[in-house]
Write a protein that holds these residues in place. Sequence first.
Motif, PDB file in Angstrom:
ATOM      1  N   LYS A  17       0.825  -1.217   0.000  1.00  0.00           N
ATOM      2  CA  LYS A  17       0.000   0.000   0.000  1.00  0.00           C
ATOM      3  C   LYS A  17       0.853   1.258   0.000  1.00  0.00           C
ATOM      4  CE  LYS A  17      -3.780  -2.174   2.543  1.00  0.00           C
ATOM      5  NZ  LYS A  17      -4.509  -2.209   3.809  1.00  0.00           N
ATOM      6  N   GLU A  18       2.001   1.193   0.663  1.00  0.00           N
ATOM      7  CA  GLU A  18       2.841   2.376   0.861  1.00  0.00           C
ATOM      8  C   GLU A  18       4.306   2.024   0.622  1.00  0.00           C
ATOM      9  OE1 GLU A  18       1.761   4.604   4.531  1.00  0.00           O
ATOM     10  OE2 GLU A  18       0.420   2.885   4.844  1.00  0.00           O
ATOM     11  N   GLY A  19       4.651   1.728  -0.609  1.00  0.00           N
ATOM     12  CA  GLY A  19       5.990   1.265  -0.947  1.00  0.00           C
ATOM     13  C   GLY A  19       7.092   2.286  -0.750  1.00  0.00           C
ATOM     14  N   ARG A  20       6.715   3.528  -0.530  1.00  0.00           N
ATOM     15  CA  ARG A  20       7.709   4.590  -0.375  1.00  0.00           C
ATOM     16  C   ARG A  20       8.151   4.812   1.066  1.00  0.00           C
ATOM     17  NH1 ARG A  20       6.983  10.398  -3.265  1.00  0.00           N
ATOM     18  NH2 ARG A  20       9.192  10.762  -3.086  1.00  0.00           N
ATOM     19  N   LEU A  21       7.608   4.033   1.974  1.00  0.00           N
ATOM     20  CA  LEU A  21       7.985   4.184   3.381  1.00  0.00           C
ATOM     21  C   LEU A  21       9.476   3.939   3.575  1.00  0.00           C
ATOM     22  CD1 LEU A  21       5.274   2.299   5.494  1.00  0.00           C
ATOM     23  CD2 LEU A  21       5.735   4.738   5.463  1.00  0.00           C
ATOM     24  N   SER A  22      10.073   4.730   4.423  1.00  0.00           N
ATOM     25  CA  SER A  22      11.477   4.475   4.780  1.00  0.00           C
ATOM     26  C   SER A  22      11.518   3.245   5.687  1.00  0.00           C
ATOM     27  CB  SER A  22      12.063   5.683   5.516  1.00  0.00           C
ATOM     28  OG  SER A  22      11.440   5.811   6.780  1.00  0.00           O
ATOM     29  N   THR A  23      12.684   2.655   5.792  1.00  0.00           N
ATOM     30  CA  THR A  23      12.836   1.501   6.678  1.00  0.00           C
ATOM     31  C   THR A  23      12.515   1.897   8.117  1.00  0.00           C
ATOM     32  OG1 THR A  23      14.521   0.598   5.211  1.00  0.00           O
ATOM     33  CG2 THR A  23      14.424  -0.318   7.421  1.00  0.00           C
ATOM     34  N   ALA A  24      12.898   3.105   8.492  1.00  0.00           N
ATOM     35  CA  ALA A  24      12.611   3.574   9.860  1.00  0.00           C
ATOM     36  C   ALA A  24      11.100   3.654  10.093  1.00  0.00           C
ATOM     37  CB  ALA A  24      13.260   4.932  10.100  1.00  0.00           C
ATOM     38  N   ASP A  25      10.365   4.208   9.121  1.00  0.00           N
ATOM     39  CA  ASP A  25       8.900   4.300   9.266  1.00  0.00           C
ATOM     40  C   ASP A  25       8.260   2.915   9.264  1.00  0.00           C
ATOM     41  OD1 ASP A  25       8.955   7.061   9.422  1.00  0.00           O
ATOM     42  OD2 ASP A  25       8.573   7.350   7.280  1.00  0.00           O
ATOM     43  N   LEU A  26       8.745   2.047   8.379  1.00  0.00           N
ATOM     44  CA  LEU A  26       8.206   0.685   8.320  1.00  0.00           C
ATOM     45  C   LEU A  26       8.466  -0.046   9.626  1.00  0.00           C
ATOM     46  CD1 LEU A  26       6.867  -1.614   6.700  1.00  0.00           C
ATOM     47  CD2 LEU A  26       9.143  -2.174   5.826  1.00  0.00           C
ATOM     48  N   SER A  27       9.678   0.085  10.143  1.00  0.00           N
ATOM     49  CA  SER A  27      10.016  -0.615  11.390  1.00  0.00           C
ATOM     50  C   SER A  27       9.124  -0.135  12.540  1.00  0.00           C
ATOM     51  CB  SER A  27      11.494  -0.429  11.733  1.00  0.00           C
ATOM     52  OG  SER A  27      11.775   0.912  12.059  1.00  0.00           O
ATOM     53  N   GLU A  28       8.843   1.140  12.568  1.00  0.00           N
ATOM     54  CA  GLU A  28       7.965   1.687  13.606  1.00  0.00           C
ATOM     55  C   GLU A  28       6.550   1.109  13.485  1.00  0.00           C
ATOM     56  OE1 GLU A  28       6.309   6.077  14.538  1.00  0.00           O
ATOM     57  OE2 GLU A  28       8.503   5.914  14.369  1.00  0.00           O
ATOM     58  N   ARG A  29       6.076   0.991  12.252  1.00  0.00           N
ATOM     59  CA  ARG A  29       4.710   0.487  12.013  1.00  0.00           C
ATOM     60  C   ARG A  29       4.553  -0.984  12.387  1.00  0.00           C
ATOM     61  NH1 ARG A  29       2.325   3.389   7.424  1.00  0.00           N
ATOM     62  NH2 ARG A  29       0.647   1.875   7.488  1.00  0.00           N
ATOM     63  N   VAL A  30       5.633  -1.771  12.248  1.00  0.00           N
ATOM     64  CA  VAL A  30       5.530  -3.204  12.561  1.00  0.00           C
ATOM     65  C   VAL A  30       6.095  -3.560  13.931  1.00  0.00           C
ATOM     66  CG1 VAL A  30       5.488  -3.906  10.142  1.00  0.00           C
ATOM     67  CG2 VAL A  30       7.668  -3.844  11.353  1.00  0.00           C
ATOM     68  N   GLY A  31       6.626  -2.559  14.647  1.00  0.00           N
ATOM     69  CA  GLY A  31       7.097  -2.794  16.008  1.00  0.00           C
ATOM     70  C   GLY A  31       8.475  -3.430  16.106  1.00  0.00           C
ATOM     71  N   LEU A  32       9.348  -3.108  15.149  1.00  0.00           N
ATOM     72  CA  LEU A  32      10.731  -3.594  15.182  1.00  0.00           C
ATOM     73  C   LEU A  32      11.675  -2.407  15.176  1.00  0.00           C
ATOM     74  CD1 LEU A  32      10.854  -6.400  12.454  1.00  0.00           C
ATOM     75  CD2 LEU A  32      10.939  -6.719  14.915  1.00  0.00           C
ATOM     76  N   SER A  33      12.910  -2.632  15.559  1.00  0.00           N
ATOM     77  CA  SER A  33      13.915  -1.586  15.371  1.00  0.00           C
ATOM     78  C   SER A  33      14.341  -1.616  13.903  1.00  0.00           C
ATOM     79  CB  SER A  33      15.092  -1.786  16.322  1.00  0.00           C
ATOM     80  OG  SER A  33      15.712  -3.012  16.075  1.00  0.00           O
ATOM     81  N   PRO A  34      14.929  -0.527  13.398  1.00  0.00           N
ATOM     82  CA  PRO A  34      15.251  -0.440  11.964  1.00  0.00           C
ATOM     83  C   PRO A  34      16.170  -1.543  11.431  1.00  0.00           C
ATOM     84  CG  PRO A  34      15.295   1.745  12.926  1.00  0.00           C
ATOM     85  CD  PRO A  34      15.132   0.774  14.072  1.00  0.00           C
ATOM     86  N   SER A  35      17.190  -1.960  12.191  1.00  0.00           N
ATOM     87  CA  SER A  35      18.127  -2.976  11.683  1.00  0.00           C
ATOM     88  C   SER A  35      17.464  -4.326  11.399  1.00  0.00           C
ATOM     89  CB  SER A  35      19.304  -3.157  12.637  1.00  0.00           C
ATOM     90  OG  SER A  35      20.089  -1.995  12.623  1.00  0.00           O
ATOM     91  N   PRO A  36      16.714  -4.901  12.343  1.00  0.00           N
ATOM     92  CA  PRO A  36      16.049  -6.174  12.040  1.00  0.00           C
ATOM     93  C   PRO A  36      15.006  -6.029  10.918  1.00  0.00           C
ATOM     94  CG  PRO A  36      16.011  -5.775  14.404  1.00  0.00           C
ATOM     95  CD  PRO A  36      16.569  -4.544  13.749  1.00  0.00           C
TER      96      PRO A  36
END
Length: 154
Positions: A17-36
């Motif tokens: 739905k939102e392919g432009r999300l940064s890894t940081a934003d994606l990690s926040e949305r799924v409840g992970l830190s950016p590295s994992p």
Amino acid sequence: MINLDRIDRHMLMILQKEGRLSTADLSERVGLSPSPCARRLKRMEDEGLIENFQVNLNKKKAGITLTFFVEVNLNDHQAESIAKFESALSHFEEVVNAHVVSGGYDYLLEVVSQDLESYEAFTRKLHNITSLKDIQTHLSVRQVIEKSPLPVYI
């Protein structure tokens, strides 16, 4: 088959739905830190589950006002005829989807056009393919579902 957990599936649904999300934003949305999160994303790309990231254009604003579904029958089903037809199709920018289908015809094409004249020009090019027997055209009056992410079953 690729083994995915709940977080992987959630990431895929969000990215569709939102392919432009940064890894940081994606990690926040799924409840992970950016590295994992980045490692999971890289793994899904490396395994071929994520094929690419692309932009979806607004058809009307891009000058596409008509969509057609074209049923195609070939003269024969010899490997050479099929290869020639499929190769020719790959050169038509108007063809946005093409499927081999069962039933009364061989292929179903989704074709976009800016107007009827452009569609007519496309059909003239299509009829130049020697393996083509005939076509049947259906004009899409209205698209009911514009876009929908694929369900993730794995």
